[in-house]
Design a protein around this motif. Structure first.
Motif, PDB file in Angstrom:
ATOM      1  N   VAL A 137      92.037 -28.990 -15.751  1.00  0.00           N
ATOM      2  CA  VAL A 137      93.665 -29.300 -15.774  1.00  0.00           C
ATOM      3  C   VAL A 137      93.620 -30.413 -15.045  1.00  0.00           C
ATOM      4  O   VAL A 137      93.147 -31.276 -14.222  1.00  0.00           O
ATOM      5  CB  VAL A 137      94.350 -28.379 -15.251  1.00  0.00           C
ATOM      6  CG1 VAL A 137      94.544 -27.207 -16.207  1.00  0.00           C
ATOM      7  CG2 VAL A 137      93.566 -27.796 -13.779  1.00  0.00           C
ATOM      8  N   ARG A 139     102.554 -33.989 -27.827  1.00  0.00           N
ATOM      9  CA  ARG A 139     101.495 -32.691 -28.357  1.00  0.00           C
ATOM     10  C   ARG A 139     101.956 -32.665 -29.772  1.00  0.00           C
ATOM     11  O   ARG A 139     102.985 -32.333 -29.928  1.00  0.00           O
ATOM     12  CB  ARG A 139     101.797 -31.681 -27.353  1.00  0.00           C
ATOM     13  CG  ARG A 139     100.759 -30.258 -27.762  1.00  0.00           C
ATOM     14  CD  ARG A 139     101.205 -29.036 -26.988  1.00  0.00           C
ATOM     15  NE  ARG A 139     102.518 -28.771 -27.344  1.00  0.00           N
ATOM     16  CZ  ARG A 139     103.176 -27.691 -26.450  1.00  0.00           C
ATOM     17  NH1 ARG A 139     102.712 -27.373 -25.499  1.00  0.00           N
ATOM     18  NH2 ARG A 139     104.388 -27.244 -27.147  1.00  0.00           N
ATOM     19  N   LEU A 187     103.910 -32.271 -18.691  1.00  0.00           N
ATOM     20  CA  LEU A 187     102.628 -31.541 -18.977  1.00  0.00           C
ATOM     21  C   LEU A 187     102.069 -32.000 -20.028  1.00  0.00           C
ATOM     22  O   LEU A 187     100.528 -31.934 -20.135  1.00  0.00           O
ATOM     23  CB  LEU A 187     102.665 -29.976 -18.796  1.00  0.00           C
ATOM     24  CG  LEU A 187     103.307 -29.569 -17.238  1.00  0.00           C
ATOM     25  CD1 LEU A 187     103.631 -28.079 -17.341  1.00  0.00           C
ATOM     26  CD2 LEU A 187     102.374 -29.924 -16.289  1.00  0.00           C
ATOM     27  N   ARG A 209      99.860 -21.570 -20.622  1.00  0.00           N
ATOM     28  CA  ARG A 209      99.370 -22.970 -21.012  1.00  0.00           C
ATOM     29  C   ARG A 209      99.175 -23.955 -20.067  1.00  0.00           C
ATOM     30  O   ARG A 209      99.791 -23.847 -19.038  1.00  0.00           O
ATOM     31  CB  ARG A 209     100.501 -23.646 -22.069  1.00  0.00           C
ATOM     32  CG  ARG A 209     100.372 -22.768 -23.530  1.00  0.00           C
ATOM     33  CD  ARG A 209     101.548 -23.460 -24.493  1.00  0.00           C
ATOM     34  NE  ARG A 209     101.237 -22.748 -25.741  1.00  0.00           N
ATOM     35  CZ  ARG A 209     102.600 -22.686 -26.486  1.00  0.00           C
ATOM     36  NH1 ARG A 209     103.589 -23.533 -26.428  1.00  0.00           N
ATOM     37  NH2 ARG A 209     102.318 -22.036 -27.717  1.00  0.00           N
ATOM     38  N   TRP A 210      98.314 -24.697 -20.257  1.00  0.00           N
ATOM     39  CA  TRP A 210      98.123 -25.894 -19.283  1.00  0.00           C
ATOM     40  C   TRP A 210      97.325 -27.068 -20.087  1.00  0.00           C
ATOM     41  O   TRP A 210      96.579 -26.917 -21.150  1.00  0.00           O
ATOM     42  CB  TRP A 210      97.268 -25.146 -18.130  1.00  0.00           C
ATOM     43  CG  TRP A 210      95.943 -24.372 -18.526  1.00  0.00           C
ATOM     44  CD1 TRP A 210      94.855 -24.822 -19.066  1.00  0.00           C
ATOM     45  CD2 TRP A 210      96.096 -23.118 -18.179  1.00  0.00           C
ATOM     46  NE1 TRP A 210      94.114 -23.458 -19.211  1.00  0.00           N
ATOM     47  CE2 TRP A 210      94.869 -22.402 -18.616  1.00  0.00           C
ATOM     48  CE3 TRP A 210      97.156 -22.363 -17.438  1.00  0.00           C
ATOM     49  CZ2 TRP A 210      94.586 -21.122 -18.482  1.00  0.00           C
ATOM     50  CZ3 TRP A 210      96.796 -20.755 -17.360  1.00  0.00           C
ATOM     51  CH2 TRP A 210      95.480 -20.460 -17.918  1.00  0.00           C
ATOM     52  N   PRO A 211      97.300 -28.324 -19.349  1.00  0.00           N
ATOM     53  CA  PRO A 211      96.840 -29.426 -20.072  1.00  0.00           C
ATOM     54  C   PRO A 211      95.284 -29.478 -19.679  1.00  0.00           C
ATOM     55  O   PRO A 211      94.662 -29.731 -18.787  1.00  0.00           O
ATOM     56  CB  PRO A 211      97.452 -30.570 -19.307  1.00  0.00           C
ATOM     57  CG  PRO A 211      97.929 -30.028 -17.804  1.00  0.00           C
ATOM     58  CD  PRO A 211      98.143 -28.733 -18.193  1.00  0.00           C
ATOM     59  N   SER A 242     101.038 -29.654 -22.379  1.00  0.00           N
ATOM     60  CA  SER A 242      99.976 -28.635 -22.219  1.00  0.00           C
ATOM     61  C   SER A 242      99.521 -28.656 -23.689  1.00  0.00           C
ATOM     62  O   SER A 242     100.159 -28.003 -24.591  1.00  0.00           O
ATOM     63  CB  SER A 242     100.570 -27.281 -21.680  1.00  0.00           C
ATOM     64  OG  SER A 242     100.864 -27.567 -20.349  1.00  0.00           O
TER      65      SER A 242
END
Length: 381
Positions: free
Chosen positions: A261, A316, A285, A297-299, A287
């Motif tokens: 992350v 995104r 973010l 969810r995360w990047p 993500s």
């Protein structure tokens, strides 16, 4: 009296229930501070946004339900508030509340603009048409696919008429990688930096204006019970690439699915030792994982660059059926405007930590290809 006993029992139940949840929140906050690479510890680096949300809910419940006349109640409130503050410290830079690390690009020469689409396609995914449609719509200069095997290579071959410059490494182990480019790729090379079955790709890309940019495409393996039990391999790959690009004054881009992350200690270490900038800081973010679970969810997919660039846009893109969303980034080569952009600053401890991570894997920054560096400069280093 019986009613009072029932109420007392409920109060005790609430107190110890909240105490247990608080203990979990505190442990999830403190454990990642340890420089231990086991996946159980490093796994807590990822859900900081989710943990912050849990801490906030717990804090509200504590203030609403606990008897604040008890010292234990205030102890729990304080522990939860500190945990919330700690989690926010890590993630706030990736919100619009934080100053932007990378300047917005001004209207300028499109020949100095480079657009990169990074997409972890998920090997068993067969929705190749969705990715091709995104390429046709957004017209990226460079497309990098992760987890692409021979089937994906065959299906994406239709792009070669418009993106004739390629680097190809089809693998069926979830670490295949392909690069397609409209712009010339010079000294392109596929290299296995840390693990024998995990490739990375390195090249110079020549902009339409003639300037050349050093670019590295990465996809190190994550720490997990099904892959590497520790993050040591991933961390070593990040730091040797970071230390390698720190040695050049030329424009640099590093992109890919880093399986880490944006706010983790090791990604921050990479930014410190490399001197590269993160266009997400101050913008959100973005993500990219997991595409199927909005609350988890995360990047994980990233693009970092040197101060030579400013940001046109980062976004995104819609799902292509993978567990990752594609990430589209447009940069403009503007070395004069970008020269006063400030990256994260490292110190002697960061440099020592980076060297230790590389040494544990028997790796060195000299293992990283340096496209554009002549023999004299390489020998000088």
């Amino acid at each position: 009296r019986k009613g009072c006993n029932v109420m007392a029992t409920v109060d005790v139940f609430i107190l110890w229930g909240l105490a247990l949840v608080t203990l979990v929140v505190v442990l999830a906050t403190l454990l990642p501070m340890l420089r231990l690479s086991h996946w159980v510890i490093r796994g807590f680096d990822f859900p900081r946004l989710q943990l912050a949300a849990v801490a906030l809910v717990v804090l509200i419940l504590q203030l609403a339900l606990l008897d604040l006349g008890r010292p234990l109640s205030w102890f729990l409130v304080t522990a939860t508030a500190l945990s919330l503050g700690c989690q926010l410290w890590w993630i706030l830079p990736y919100t619009v509340l934080w100053p932007r690390e990378v300047k917005a690009a001004r209207h300028g020469d499109p020949e100095r603009t480079i657009t990169i689409l990074t997409s972890n396609v998920l090997t068993p995914n067969r929705n190749v048409g969705a990715l091709i449609s995104l390429v046709e719509k957004h017209q990226p200069d460079v497309l990098v696919t992760l987890e692409s095997d021979q089937w994906w290579e065959d299906q994406l071959a239709v792009l070669k008429s418009r993106m004739p410059y390629t680097i190809q490494c089809p693998l069926d182990n979830l670490y295949g990688m392909h690069v397609f480019s409209r712009l010339p790729l010079i000294e392109a090379e596929c290299r296995f930096l840390i693990e024998d079955d995990v490739p990375s790709m390195h090249a110079l890309v020549e902009l339409r204006s003639g300037e050349k940019v050093r670019i590295h495409f990465l996809h190190p393996a994550p720490p997990s019970p099904t892959e590497n039990p520790e993050s040591a391999e991933r961390d070593a790959e990040l730091v040797i690439v970071g230390r390698s690009v720190a040695d050049t004054d030329e424009p640099v881009i590093v992109t890919g699915d880093l399986n880490d992350v944006a706010w983790s200690p090791t990604t921050r270490l990479f930014r410190k030792v490399s001197g590269l900038l993160d266009p997400r800081v101050g913008r959100g973010l973005h993500s990219t994982f997991h595409a199927d679970y909005p609350l988890l969810r995360w990047p994980l997919d990233h693009l970092f660059h040197s101060e030579h660039f400013t940001l046109v846009s980062i976004q995104r893109l819609p799902s292509i059926g993978s567990d990752h969303f594609p990430l589209l980034t447009r940069l403009r080569y503007a070395p004069v405007r970008g020269q006063d952009q400030e990256p994260l600053q490292g110190d002697r401890d960061d440099d020592q930590w980076a060297k230790e991570l590389a040494r544990e894997q028997g790796a060195s920054k000299h293992d990283v290809p340096e496209p554009g560096q002549g023999p004299e400069e390489i020998n000088r280093k």
